[in-house]
Write an enzyme that holds these catalytic residues in place. Structure first.
Site, PDB file in Angstrom:
ATOM      1  N   ASP A  67       0.826  -1.215   0.000  1.00 15.11           N
ATOM      2  CA  ASP A  67       0.000   0.000   0.000  1.00 15.11           C
ATOM      3  C   ASP A  67       0.859   1.263   0.000  1.00 15.11           C
ATOM      4  O   ASP A  67       2.026   1.236   0.374  1.00 15.11           O
ATOM      5  CB  ASP A  67      -0.862   0.040   1.272  1.00 15.11           C
ATOM      6  CG  ASP A  67      -2.002  -0.947   1.225  1.00 15.11           C
ATOM      7  OD1 ASP A  67      -2.017  -1.807   0.329  1.00 15.11           O
ATOM      8  OD2 ASP A  67      -2.878  -0.859   2.108  1.00 15.11           O
ATOM      9  N   ASP A  68       0.220   2.364  -0.362  1.00 12.67           N
ATOM     10  CA  ASP A  68       0.701   3.748  -0.169  1.00 12.67           C
ATOM     11  C   ASP A  68       1.710   4.234  -1.218  1.00 12.67           C
ATOM     12  O   ASP A  68       2.052   5.406  -1.230  1.00 12.67           O
ATOM     13  CB  ASP A  68       1.314   3.979   1.228  1.00 12.67           C
ATOM     14  CG  ASP A  68       0.288   3.821   2.342  1.00 12.67           C
ATOM     15  OD1 ASP A  68      -0.863   3.417   2.048  1.00 12.67           O
ATOM     16  OD2 ASP A  68       0.624   4.094   3.498  1.00 12.67           O
ATOM     17  N   HIS A 118      -5.897   3.068  -3.908  1.00 15.34           N
ATOM     18  CA  HIS A 118      -5.776   3.304  -2.453  1.00 15.34           C
ATOM     19  C   HIS A 118      -6.140   4.763  -2.148  1.00 15.34           C
ATOM     20  O   HIS A 118      -5.608   5.350  -1.213  1.00 15.34           O
ATOM     21  CB  HIS A 118      -4.347   2.971  -2.001  1.00 15.34           C
ATOM     22  CG  HIS A 118      -4.199   2.774  -0.524  1.00 15.34           C
ATOM     23  ND1 HIS A 118      -5.023   1.959   0.231  1.00 15.34           N
ATOM     24  CD2 HIS A 118      -3.292   3.286   0.370  1.00 15.34           C
ATOM     25  CE1 HIS A 118      -4.626   1.988   1.498  1.00 15.34           C
ATOM     26  NE2 HIS A 118      -3.587   2.798   1.609  1.00 15.34           N
ATOM     27  N   HIS A 122      -4.936   9.341   0.348  1.00 15.25           N
ATOM     28  CA  HIS A 122      -4.984   8.500   1.551  1.00 15.25           C
ATOM     29  C   HIS A 122      -5.988   9.018   2.571  1.00 15.25           C
ATOM     30  O   HIS A 122      -5.665   9.285   3.737  1.00 15.25           O
ATOM     31  CB  HIS A 122      -3.587   8.382   2.187  1.00 15.25           C
ATOM     32  CG  HIS A 122      -3.417   7.097   2.937  1.00 15.25           C
ATOM     33  ND1 HIS A 122      -3.800   6.940   4.257  1.00 15.25           N
ATOM     34  CD2 HIS A 122      -2.937   5.899   2.546  1.00 15.25           C
ATOM     35  CE1 HIS A 122      -3.531   5.699   4.632  1.00 15.25           C
ATOM     36  NE2 HIS A 122      -3.015   5.043   3.613  1.00 15.25           N
ATOM     37  N   TYR A 159      -7.251   2.521   6.023  1.00 16.54           N
ATOM     38  CA  TYR A 159      -7.746   2.161   7.371  1.00 16.54           C
ATOM     39  C   TYR A 159      -8.889   1.127   7.317  1.00 16.54           C
ATOM     40  O   TYR A 159      -9.567   0.880   8.305  1.00 16.54           O
ATOM     41  CB  TYR A 159      -8.216   3.411   8.145  1.00 16.54           C
ATOM     42  CG  TYR A 159      -7.285   4.596   7.958  1.00 16.54           C
ATOM     43  CD1 TYR A 159      -6.040   4.633   8.597  1.00 16.54           C
ATOM     44  CD2 TYR A 159      -7.625   5.654   7.111  1.00 16.54           C
ATOM     45  CE1 TYR A 159      -5.165   5.700   8.389  1.00 16.54           C
ATOM     46  CE2 TYR A 159      -6.761   6.714   6.904  1.00 16.54           C
ATOM     47  CZ  TYR A 159      -5.540   6.733   7.540  1.00 16.54           C
ATOM     48  OH  TYR A 159      -4.672   7.785   7.322  1.00 16.54           O
ATOM     49  N   HIS A 209       3.920  -2.100   3.157  1.00 17.55           N
ATOM     50  CA  HIS A 209       3.947  -0.773   2.521  1.00 17.55           C
ATOM     51  C   HIS A 209       5.264  -0.619   1.772  1.00 17.55           C
ATOM     52  O   HIS A 209       6.332  -0.721   2.403  1.00 17.55           O
ATOM     53  CB  HIS A 209       3.779   0.312   3.588  1.00 17.55           C
ATOM     54  CG  HIS A 209       2.462   0.230   4.307  1.00 17.55           C
ATOM     55  ND1 HIS A 209       2.240  -0.661   5.343  1.00 17.55           N
ATOM     56  CD2 HIS A 209       1.299   0.882   4.099  1.00 17.55           C
ATOM     57  CE1 HIS A 209       0.981  -0.535   5.759  1.00 17.55           C
ATOM     58  NE2 HIS A 209       0.382   0.393   5.020  1.00 17.55           N
TER      59      HIS A 209
HETATM   60 NI    NI Z   1      -2.496   3.105   3.417  1.00 20.07          NI
END
Ligand code: NI
Length: 242
Positions: A67-68, A118, A122, A159, A209
């Protein structure tokens, strides 16, 4: 009369005992055969069920997800490591990072990784109005489609926060996770590796991540250790049912 009866019974007693013994043995063998047959049928039934379901424990499959990102230094190193190991992963990218790293996104897509959404910045989707949440998602899909030519089908809501109303509107599949080593909370790769390797089962979705060097190092070590244990890495679309 009684005397006579007793005499007759006594005469037949050894033969009667022999017959009873044989019958008992026969019944015992029959019970054994029934138990064996039942066990074989039961085992076949169980393994058949696993194959039919296909999303839980099929062929030792697990998915590793990131992610991210993408982030130039860390995601490039990760893609190199995945290529060396011939492993396909799933990336849930932030729209603003896609816009800044188009070549990296193209490379991940071309190398067979699955690209998901995603959100753009965020955000916690449930804290926004449906319109604003929708914009965050659609803008990210547009950035990804501009680079890969394909509109993402899967979304990992930051989340894990989303509403069914929003999902109906965007018509995407939410993907959460089952193994979370909280890699954002440590720079100790060994700790991340231990936390995943000790808790993983087939059918799991591992959350990492790709914006931290320690997470990338851990991811490659996790892959090496789990491959050695017989696990097969697939993208999330091969774990969850459409
Ligand atoms: Ni995230």
């Amino acid at each position: 009369m009684l005397k006579n009866r007793l005499k007759i019974s006594d005469l037949h007693l050894p033969e009667f005992k022999e017959k009873t013994k044989r019958r008992t043995l026969l019944v015992f063998i029959l019970i054994l055969i029934i138990i064996c047959l039942f066990t074989i049928v039961w085992n076949r039934g169980m393994s058949g069920e696993t194959v039919v379901t296909g999303n839980d424990c099929y062929e030792n499959r697990i998915a590793i997800t990131f992610d991210d990102g993408p982030r130039k230094s860390t995601t490039s190193a990760l893609l190199d490591g995945l290529k060396e190991r011939n492993v396909k992963a799933t990336f849930f990218m932030m729209g603003e990072n896609v816009a800044k790293n188009e070549e990296l996104v193209k490379r991940a897509f071309d190398e067979g990784h699955l690209i998901g959404n995603h959100t753009y910045t965020h955000v916690q989707l449930c804290s926004l109005s449906t319109d604003k949440a929708y914009d965050e998602i659609v803008k990210t899909n547009e950035e990804i489609k501009k680079v890969t030519g394909v509109c993402p089908k899967y979304i990992r809501p930051p989340y894990g926060s989303y509403s069914n109303k929003l999902l109906m509107k965007i018509n995407m599949i939410p993907v959460l996770w089952t193994v979370d080593p909280k890699d954002w909370n440590t720079t100790d790769s060994a700790q991340i590796v231990k936390s995943v390797v000790e808790n993983v089962h087939c059918g799991d979705i591992i959350l990492l991540h790709d914006i931290y060097p320690s997470s990338v190092a851990a991811a490659l070590e996790i892959i090496d250790q789990l491959k050695a244990k017989g696990f097969v890495f697939v993208t999330v679309d091969q774990i969850i049912l459409d």
